[in-house]
Design an enzyme around this catalytic site. Structure first.
Site, PDB file in Angstrom:
ATOM      1  N   HIS A   1      48.228  -7.174  47.331  1.00 14.79           N
ATOM      2  CA  HIS A   1      46.949  -7.655  47.251  1.00 14.79           C
ATOM      3  C   HIS A   1      46.705  -8.805  49.050  1.00 14.79           C
ATOM      4  O   HIS A   1      45.883  -9.226  49.258  1.00 14.79           O
ATOM      5  CB  HIS A   1      46.599  -8.755  46.273  1.00 14.79           C
ATOM      6  CG  HIS A   1      45.416  -7.862  45.094  1.00 14.79           C
ATOM      7  ND1 HIS A   1      45.158  -6.952  45.611  1.00 14.79           N
ATOM      8  CD2 HIS A   1      44.005  -9.106  44.433  1.00 14.79           C
ATOM      9  CE1 HIS A   1      43.437  -6.886  44.697  1.00 14.79           C
ATOM     10  NE2 HIS A   1      43.339  -8.025  44.504  1.00 14.79           N
TER      11      HIS A   1
ATOM     12  N   ASN B   1      38.786 -12.554  45.986  1.00 13.22           N
ATOM     13  CA  ASN B   1      36.992 -11.760  45.216  1.00 13.22           C
ATOM     14  C   ASN B   1      36.140 -12.513  45.748  1.00 13.22           C
ATOM     15  O   ASN B   1      35.137 -11.927  45.614  1.00 13.22           O
ATOM     16  CB  ASN B   1      37.138 -11.921  43.715  1.00 13.22           C
ATOM     17  CG  ASN B   1      38.588 -10.851  43.447  1.00 13.22           C
ATOM     18  OD1 ASN B   1      38.947 -10.466  43.966  1.00 13.22           O
ATOM     19  ND2 ASN B   1      38.706 -11.385  41.975  1.00 13.22           N
TER      20      ASN B   1
ATOM     21  N   ASP C   1      44.171  -3.761  50.895  1.00 15.26           N
ATOM     22  CA  ASP C   1      45.552  -3.230  50.418  1.00 15.26           C
ATOM     23  C   ASP C   1      44.463  -1.641  49.701  1.00 15.26           C
ATOM     24  O   ASP C   1      43.120  -2.475  49.084  1.00 15.26           O
ATOM     25  CB  ASP C   1      46.050  -4.390  49.142  1.00 15.26           C
ATOM     26  CG  ASP C   1      45.173  -4.565  48.619  1.00 15.26           C
ATOM     27  OD1 ASP C   1      44.205  -5.400  48.796  1.00 15.26           O
ATOM     28  OD2 ASP C   1      44.939  -4.199  47.184  1.00 15.26           O
TER      29      ASP C   1
ATOM     30  N   ASN D   1      37.109  -5.852  44.597  1.00 17.76           N
ATOM     31  CA  ASN D   1      35.871  -7.063  44.582  1.00 17.76           C
ATOM     32  C   ASN D   1      36.334  -7.936  45.725  1.00 17.76           C
ATOM     33  O   ASN D   1      34.922  -8.487  46.331  1.00 17.76           O
ATOM     34  CB  ASN D   1      36.465  -7.960  43.431  1.00 17.76           C
ATOM     35  CG  ASN D   1      36.190  -6.985  42.386  1.00 17.76           C
ATOM     36  OD1 ASN D   1      35.225  -6.479  41.666  1.00 17.76           O
ATOM     37  ND2 ASN D   1      37.336  -7.609  41.301  1.00 17.76           N
TER      38      ASN D   1
END
Length: 201
Positions: free
Chosen positions: A19, A66, A91, A112
């Site tokens: 991430h 997010n 990613d 998100n």
């Protein structure tokens, strides 16, 4: 001015997660182009560099993945940068590991961080999608993206990040297609190397 923003999570325990590949890209670009020091600005760690006659602002939002849009939106509003001149590196589960694709606009596909950026500056920004592959089961996605890259992935990851950094001059000049082409040629994805030909998305 162009804004390059990498998505990631700011705590040290997330440093090498899939991430966080957007943060990794920003670090490699900054080092390759001798960017100025990272400073706390726009709810981010930010640094500036000049490539040719083009000024770039690199961002690593410190709002967690997010909520990255708050940082990107603040910087874009401050410098009055149009969405098309904002490039978000992140990613991408829907691309095989090591593949790289640029995209302008579109939906968030469940990401998100992209949703958050869209909520702040609209959908018409550029996405630099770094393929990390899919674990095969949507129930495993969270654990997968919040785990570190495997040892076997380090070779293609280093090559891809270096290719992105080496090609930033094309991105800065606005030649996005040439940027993607050079990146994919300099760092072909692992399955391309194995099969000897480009594969389709």
């Amino acid at each position: 001015m162009m804004i390059l923003a990498g998505l990631g999570n700011c705590e040290p325990k997330y440093l090498k997660n899939r991430h966080n590949v957007g943060f990794m890209a920003m670090d490699v670009i900054a080092q390759a182009w001798s960017a100025g020091p990272w400073r706390k600005r726009f709810q981010s760690l930010a640094c500036e560099l000049t490539v040719g006659s083009n000024k770039l602002l690199l961002l690593k939002p410190q709002t967690f993945y997010n909520n990255s849009g708050h940082a990107v939106g603040e910087a874009a509003n401050f410098y009055k940068v149009e969405p098309k001149n904002v490039v978000v590196f992140h990613d991408e589960l829907d691309l095989a590991p090591g593949k790289f694709r640029m995209k302008l606009g579109g939906g968030a596909a469940g990401n998100n961080g992209i949703k958050s950026v869209t909520s702040q500056i609209g959908p018409d920004f550029r996405r630099a999608r770094i393929g990390v592959g899919h674990p095969g089961d949507r129930n495993r996605v969270t654990g997968y993206v919040l785990s570190d890259f495997a040892k076997a992935e380090e070779s293609w990851l280093i090559d891809l990040l270096d290719a992105i950094a080496d090609s930033v001059d094309l991105l800065a000049s606005g030649d996005v297609d040439a940027f993607q082409t050079r990146v994919t040629h300099k760092a072909p994805a692992p399955e391309v190397i194995k099969r000897g030909r480009p594969d389709a998305d």
